[in-house]
Design a protein around this motif. Structure first.
Motif, PDB file in Angstrom:
ATOM      1  N   GLY A 159      43.371  78.841   8.720  1.00  0.00           N
ATOM      2  CA  GLY A 159      43.080  79.687   7.710  1.00  0.00           C
ATOM      3  C   GLY A 159      43.731  81.281   7.997  1.00  0.00           C
ATOM      4  O   GLY A 159      44.798  80.843   7.757  1.00  0.00           O
ATOM      5  N   PHE A 160      42.665  82.617   8.113  1.00  0.00           N
ATOM      6  CA  PHE A 160      43.050  83.782   7.575  1.00  0.00           C
ATOM      7  C   PHE A 160      44.679  84.117   8.597  1.00  0.00           C
ATOM      8  O   PHE A 160      46.026  84.254   8.470  1.00  0.00           O
ATOM      9  CB  PHE A 160      41.889  84.833   7.662  1.00  0.00           C
ATOM     10  CG  PHE A 160      43.107  86.137   7.641  1.00  0.00           C
ATOM     11  CD1 PHE A 160      43.627  86.574   6.520  1.00  0.00           C
ATOM     12  CD2 PHE A 160      42.808  87.118   8.606  1.00  0.00           C
ATOM     13  CE1 PHE A 160      44.375  88.066   6.661  1.00  0.00           C
ATOM     14  CE2 PHE A 160      43.651  88.557   8.918  1.00  0.00           C
ATOM     15  CZ  PHE A 160      44.666  88.450   7.641  1.00  0.00           C
ATOM     16  N   CYS A 175      44.200  78.413  16.186  1.00  0.00           N
ATOM     17  CA  CYS A 175      43.599  79.716  15.346  1.00  0.00           C
ATOM     18  C   CYS A 175      42.405  79.127  14.526  1.00  0.00           C
ATOM     19  O   CYS A 175      42.054  79.570  13.345  1.00  0.00           O
ATOM     20  CB  CYS A 175      44.784  79.848  14.293  1.00  0.00           C
ATOM     21  SG  CYS A 175      46.397  80.783  14.647  1.00  0.00           S
ATOM     22  N   LEU A 176      41.441  78.477  15.302  1.00  0.00           N
ATOM     23  CA  LEU A 176      40.150  78.170  15.091  1.00  0.00           C
ATOM     24  C   LEU A 176      38.608  78.917  15.657  1.00  0.00           C
ATOM     25  O   LEU A 176      39.833  80.576  16.339  1.00  0.00           O
ATOM     26  CB  LEU A 176      40.130  77.133  16.361  1.00  0.00           C
ATOM     27  CG  LEU A 176      40.238  76.096  15.974  1.00  0.00           C
ATOM     28  CD1 LEU A 176      40.178  74.698  16.681  1.00  0.00           C
ATOM     29  CD2 LEU A 176      40.011  75.081  14.674  1.00  0.00           C
ATOM     30  N   TRP A 215      35.643  80.056   7.314  1.00  0.00           N
ATOM     31  CA  TRP A 215      35.203  78.459   7.479  1.00  0.00           C
ATOM     32  C   TRP A 215      34.003  79.032   7.642  1.00  0.00           C
ATOM     33  O   TRP A 215      32.938  79.559   8.844  1.00  0.00           O
ATOM     34  CB  TRP A 215      36.027  77.659   8.295  1.00  0.00           C
ATOM     35  CG  TRP A 215      35.206  76.063   8.145  1.00  0.00           C
ATOM     36  CD1 TRP A 215      35.070  75.693   7.737  1.00  0.00           C
ATOM     37  CD2 TRP A 215      34.678  75.674  10.081  1.00  0.00           C
ATOM     38  NE1 TRP A 215      34.710  74.911   8.754  1.00  0.00           N
ATOM     39  CE2 TRP A 215      34.098  74.627   9.974  1.00  0.00           C
ATOM     40  CE3 TRP A 215      34.183  76.521  10.244  1.00  0.00           C
ATOM     41  CZ2 TRP A 215      32.619  74.090  10.936  1.00  0.00           C
ATOM     42  CZ3 TRP A 215      33.304  76.499  11.725  1.00  0.00           C
ATOM     43  CH2 TRP A 215      32.894  75.373  11.916  1.00  0.00           C
ATOM     44  N   ASN A 216      33.162  78.460   6.949  1.00  0.00           N
ATOM     45  CA  ASN A 216      31.424  78.234   7.056  1.00  0.00           C
ATOM     46  C   ASN A 216      31.255  80.073   7.300  1.00  0.00           C
ATOM     47  O   ASN A 216      29.755  80.216   8.080  1.00  0.00           O
ATOM     48  CB  ASN A 216      30.714  77.338   8.402  1.00  0.00           C
ATOM     49  CG  ASN A 216      30.584  75.938   7.973  1.00  0.00           C
ATOM     50  OD1 ASN A 216      30.656  76.001   6.806  1.00  0.00           O
ATOM     51  ND2 ASN A 216      30.140  75.046   9.139  1.00  0.00           N
ATOM     52  N   TRP A 230      32.274  82.224   9.535  1.00  0.00           N
ATOM     53  CA  TRP A 230      31.936  82.132  10.879  1.00  0.00           C
ATOM     54  C   TRP A 230      31.837  83.621  11.150  1.00  0.00           C
ATOM     55  O   TRP A 230      31.144  83.999  12.207  1.00  0.00           O
ATOM     56  CB  TRP A 230      32.898  81.079  11.518  1.00  0.00           C
ATOM     57  CG  TRP A 230      34.433  81.751  11.591  1.00  0.00           C
ATOM     58  CD1 TRP A 230      35.145  81.632  10.963  1.00  0.00           C
ATOM     59  CD2 TRP A 230      34.863  82.871  12.751  1.00  0.00           C
ATOM     60  NE1 TRP A 230      36.518  82.210  10.896  1.00  0.00           N
ATOM     61  CE2 TRP A 230      36.188  82.230  12.258  1.00  0.00           C
ATOM     62  CE3 TRP A 230      34.823  83.121  14.052  1.00  0.00           C
ATOM     63  CZ2 TRP A 230      37.600  83.346  12.519  1.00  0.00           C
ATOM     64  CZ3 TRP A 230      35.805  83.629  14.586  1.00  0.00           C
ATOM     65  CH2 TRP A 230      36.961  83.774  13.934  1.00  0.00           C
ATOM     66  N   TYR A 231      32.747  84.717  11.042  1.00  0.00           N
ATOM     67  CA  TYR A 231      32.734  85.869  11.141  1.00  0.00           C
ATOM     68  C   TYR A 231      31.795  86.408  11.189  1.00  0.00           C
ATOM     69  O   TYR A 231      31.202  87.356  11.861  1.00  0.00           O
ATOM     70  CB  TYR A 231      33.763  86.419  10.200  1.00  0.00           C
ATOM     71  CG  TYR A 231      35.788  86.306  10.746  1.00  0.00           C
ATOM     72  CD1 TYR A 231      35.888  87.132  11.511  1.00  0.00           C
ATOM     73  CD2 TYR A 231      35.946  85.952   8.954  1.00  0.00           C
ATOM     74  CE1 TYR A 231      37.183  86.638  11.631  1.00  0.00           C
ATOM     75  CE2 TYR A 231      37.249  85.459   9.975  1.00  0.00           C
ATOM     76  CZ  TYR A 231      37.956  85.913  10.479  1.00  0.00           C
ATOM     77  OH  TYR A 231      39.229  85.304  10.691  1.00  0.00           O
ATOM     78  N   ALA A 232      30.506  86.119   9.975  1.00  0.00           N
ATOM     79  CA  ALA A 232      29.594  87.256  10.250  1.00  0.00           C
ATOM     80  C   ALA A 232      28.373  85.958  11.145  1.00  0.00           C
ATOM     81  O   ALA A 232      27.092  87.041  11.912  1.00  0.00           O
ATOM     82  CB  ALA A 232      28.561  87.017   8.611  1.00  0.00           C
ATOM     83  N   ASP A 233      28.216  85.159  12.023  1.00  0.00           N
ATOM     84  CA  ASP A 233      27.856  84.956  13.094  1.00  0.00           C
ATOM     85  C   ASP A 233      28.281  85.188  14.513  1.00  0.00           C
ATOM     86  O   ASP A 233      28.963  84.577  14.946  1.00  0.00           O
ATOM     87  CB  ASP A 233      28.026  83.302  12.739  1.00  0.00           C
ATOM     88  CG  ASP A 233      26.601  82.154  14.086  1.00  0.00           C
ATOM     89  OD1 ASP A 233      25.971  82.817  15.017  1.00  0.00           O
ATOM     90  OD2 ASP A 233      26.611  81.231  13.780  1.00  0.00           O
TER      91      ASP A 233
END
Length: 327
Positions: A9-10, A68-69, A157-158, A160-163
């Motif tokens: 990802g990023f 980097c997960l 992905w999904n 995930w930062y917002a979760d």
């Protein structure tokens, strides 16, 4: 040194771009559950894409795993890689919970493979210069520090930062940079008080303002903002008994020192063509190759997480949190 990266990802892309400039590293594979991300990441370094870590290590001889997960998945892969005898470079934060972090530390405590956690602010030239000046006594006794770190909201992905259950929000994912640097520079944190928007309905806007009291007497005011309506930026102001030192990423390449009249300036030239991420990862690879101690100790990553979690607790409770000795 043969390296496999998991999570394209990023931040995975940032790491891969850095490895492209580190001749001591051969990235042999890039794994991501999203095929297009694995392919794009692999193309950055001439590696082969894989759909999973299992596929990567089955096909390649991997000495080092760069993870980097999303944060909540750090523990399982880091512990597994340690058990397989592979060194691990782990993007910060070390883990989502202190229990997960403890398991990771235990997995790397036997004198076998080594763990390196990516607290990259220690490699930013202006922060390096600030620490050097504080250590040299050029600022006198440091009484107050003010930092701010502001970022647009990241998509991953999904989402995930917002979760918050996965990312830990702005305090664990962004402000932890400043917590680590301040502890590295000023010593152990004694008390944490924080206010923020955690627990409200804005899952793509996270803001926190944290006050840290250090055992040595200094106080820091630390601001973090996800959802900032502009480009990523950061600033720091350090007030000592002899001088005030400031740095601002919107005016890169300089430190500004305010001193008493006739005091020598001595502000360093910060011009550098090397990415802090490249400097960080090259340092980690060098430490693996030589056995040297890293600038970022594993325990430092654990303590930075403790401060972040204490700040989160303070936001949720509305009360200050006292930190005891090192965890």
């Amino acid at each position: 040194m043969r390296l496999g990266l998991v999570g394209a990802g990023f931040m995975g892309g940032v790491h891969l771009s850095a490895y492209a400039n580190i001749p001591e590293v051969e990235v042999v594979g890039v794994a991501d559950a999203r095929p297009e991300s694995a392919v794009a990441g692999a193309q950055l370094v001439g590696a082969r894409p894989y759909a999973s870590y299992d596929e990567l290590v089955a096909a390649e001889d991997v000495e080092v795993v760069d993870i980097c997960l999303p944060t909540a998945f750090h523990r399982d892969l880091a512990v597994r890689a340690a058990g397989e005898g592979r060194h691990v470079i782990l993007e910060k934060p070390i883990a989502r919970t202190i229990e997960d972090a403890g398991e990771i530390l235990d997995a790397f405590s036997g004198g076998g493979p080594r763990l390196f956690v990516g607290h990259v602010v220690r490699f930013f030239p202006e922060y390096v210069a600030i620490k050097q000046k504080i250590d040299a006594g050029d600022l006198g006794t440091v009484g107050m520090v003010r930092t701010s770190r502001r970022s647009p909201f990241l998509l991953g992905w999904n989402d995930w930062y917002a979760d918050w259950r996965v990312s830990g929000g702005v305090l664990l994912d962004l402000v932890i940079h400043d917590f680590d640097f301040l502890r590295w520079t000023l010593g152990e944190v004694e008390r944490v008080y924080a206010r923020g928007v955690l627990g409200r309905e804005y899952n793509r806007l996270d803001y926190a303002l944290v006050t840290l009291r250090f055992r040595g007497g200094a106080i820091a005011h630390v601001e973090g903002h996800w959802g900032y309506p502009g480009p990523f930026n950061y600033s720091i102001e350090v007030a000592g008994s002899r001088a005030l030192l400031t740095a601002d990423s919107t005016e890169p390449g300089t430190l500004e020192a305010i001193r008493e009249p006739d005091a020598p300036d001595g502000v360093p030239d910060l011009a550098s063509g090397t990415s802090p991420y490249e400097a960080e990862l090259a340092h980690f690879i060098h430490c693996i190759a030589t056995g040297e101690e890293s600038i970022v100790k594993v325990r430092d990553a654990y303590e930075a997480l403790r401060i972040s979690l204490a700040a989160t607790e303070s936001v949720l409770s509305g009360e200050p949190v006292t930190l005891g000795g090192r965890g």
